[in-house]
Design a protein around this motif. Structure first.
Motif, mmCIF file in Angstrom:
data_model
loop_
_atom_site.group_PDB
_atom_site.id
_atom_site.type_symbol
_atom_site.label_atom_id
_atom_site.label_comp_id
_atom_site.label_asym_id
_atom_site.label_seq_id
_atom_site.Cartn_x
_atom_site.Cartn_y
_atom_site.Cartn_z
ATOM 1 N N UNK A 1 -16.921 -1.123 -10.408
ATOM 2 C CA UNK A 1 -16.168 0.113 -10.188
ATOM 3 C C UNK A 1 -14.682 -0.039 -10.505
ATOM 4 N N UNK A 2 -14.174 -1.280 -10.533
ATOM 5 C CA UNK A 2 -12.738 -1.482 -10.779
ATOM 6 C C UNK A 2 -12.476 -2.321 -12.029
ATOM 7 N N UNK A 3 -13.528 -2.789 -12.669
ATOM 8 C CA UNK A 3 -13.374 -3.645 -13.837
ATOM 9 C C UNK A 3 -12.584 -2.926 -14.918
ATOM 10 N N UNK B 1 -3.438 -2.685 -9.394
ATOM 11 C CA UNK B 1 -4.387 -1.592 -9.541
ATOM 12 C C UNK B 1 -3.803 -0.540 -10.471
ATOM 13 N N UNK B 2 -4.437 -0.352 -11.612
ATOM 14 C CA UNK B 2 -3.999 0.649 -12.599
ATOM 15 C C UNK B 2 -5.005 1.780 -12.690
ATOM 16 N N UNK B 3 -4.547 2.907 -13.249
ATOM 17 C CA UNK B 3 -5.413 4.068 -13.451
ATOM 18 C C UNK B 3 -6.212 4.383 -12.182
ATOM 19 N N UNK B 4 -5.500 4.499 -11.093
ATOM 20 C CA UNK B 4 -6.152 4.716 -9.802
ATOM 21 C C UNK B 4 -6.831 6.069 -9.742
ATOM 22 N N UNK C 1 -8.361 -3.088 -12.327
ATOM 23 C CA UNK C 1 -7.741 -3.959 -11.326
ATOM 24 C C UNK C 1 -7.639 -5.379 -11.873
ATOM 25 N N UNK C 2 -6.562 -6.055 -11.494
ATOM 26 C CA UNK C 2 -6.368 -7.457 -11.862
ATOM 27 C C UNK C 2 -5.961 -8.236 -10.625
ATOM 28 N N UNK C 3 -6.670 -9.311 -10.362
ATOM 29 C CA UNK C 3 -6.321 -10.176 -9.242
ATOM 30 C C UNK C 3 -5.626 -11.420 -9.780
ATOM 31 N N UNK D 1 0.822 -1.205 0.000
ATOM 32 C CA UNK D 1 0.000 0.000 0.000
ATOM 33 C C UNK D 1 0.853 1.251 0.000
ATOM 34 N N UNK D 2 0.203 2.403 -0.148
ATOM 35 C CA UNK D 2 0.937 3.655 -0.122
ATOM 36 C C UNK D 2 0.177 4.785 -0.760
ATOM 37 N N UNK D 3 0.893 5.854 -1.043
ATOM 38 C CA UNK D 3 0.330 7.058 -1.652
ATOM 39 C C UNK D 3 0.693 7.073 -3.133
ATOM 40 N N UNK D 4 -0.300 7.336 -3.969
ATOM 41 C CA UNK D 4 -0.062 7.386 -5.412
ATOM 42 C C UNK D 4 -0.917 8.496 -6.007
ATOM 43 N N UNK D 5 -0.429 9.088 -7.075
ATOM 44 C CA UNK D 5 -1.184 10.144 -7.752
ATOM 45 C C UNK D 5 -2.294 9.534 -8.612
ATOM 46 N N UNK D 6 -3.348 10.300 -8.867
ATOM 47 C CA UNK D 6 -4.401 9.802 -9.777
ATOM 48 C C UNK D 6 -3.801 9.393 -11.118
ATOM 49 N N UNK D 7 -4.271 8.255 -11.613
ATOM 50 C CA UNK D 7 -3.733 7.702 -12.844
ATOM 51 C C UNK D 7 -2.576 6.757 -12.640
ATOM 52 N N UNK D 8 -2.063 6.696 -11.437
ATOM 53 C CA UNK D 8 -0.932 5.833 -11.137
ATOM 54 C C UNK D 8 -1.338 4.401 -10.859
ATOM 55 N N UNK D 9 -0.338 3.597 -10.494
ATOM 56 C CA UNK D 9 -0.550 2.167 -10.265
ATOM 57 C C UNK D 9 0.080 1.723 -8.952
ATOM 58 N N UNK D 10 -0.499 0.683 -8.387
ATOM 59 C CA UNK D 10 0.042 0.030 -7.191
ATOM 60 C C UNK D 10 -0.275 -1.452 -7.284
ATOM 61 N N UNK D 11 0.569 -2.263 -6.673
ATOM 62 C CA UNK D 11 0.287 -3.683 -6.552
ATOM 63 C C UNK D 11 0.298 -4.060 -5.081
#
Length: 124
Positions: free
Chosen positions: A63-65, A83-86, A68-70, A9-19
């Motif tokens: 909302x995430x389709x 999680x892409x395009x956050x 997001x990819x699991x 987890x963490x802080x990300x800008x809009x449009x960013x990604x996290x796993x």
């Protein structure tokens, strides 16, 4: 001790990604269906994604389709949520959960194991 531990987890800008990653200890993850839930203050915990044991079928909330990819790696005993395009509305505490049934469920009570949660904040 049987537990799930989230990380990433963490802080990300809009449009960013996290796993986010979810690691199981004390039990074998391949016998469980895995889901990711999220919760914001004052709201109920909602399921965003799920992957079944065996066939590895996946389901995502509308909302995430498409964003997001699991996935899961049963050899490493882990599951992940890419999680892409956050968006700012994705800001929440994210939890992984495991249930022994072969099907996904949206009911919190049907999951036997829960992680401690990982904060995801989407903000500029």
């Amino acid at each position: 001790q049987l537990q799930l531990v989230e990380s990433g987890g963490g802080l990300v800008q809009p449009g960013g990604s996290l796993t986010l990653s979810c690691t199981a200890s004390g039990f074998t993850l391949n016998k469980y269906t895995i889901a990711w839930f999220r919760q914001t203050p004052g709201k109920e915990r909602e399921r965003v994604s799920c992957i079944t044991r065996g066939d590895h079928l996946t389901v995502h909330a509308n909302s995430v389709k498409g964003r997001f990819t699991i996935s899961r790696d049963d050899v490493k005993n882990t599951a992940s949520l890419r999680m892409n395009n956050l968006k700012p509305e994705d800001t929440a505490v994210y939890y992984c959960a495991a249930r022994s049934d072969i099907y996904c469920s949206q009911s919190l009570g049907e999951y036997s194991y829960w992680g401690q949660g990982a904060q995801v904040t989407v903000s500029s």
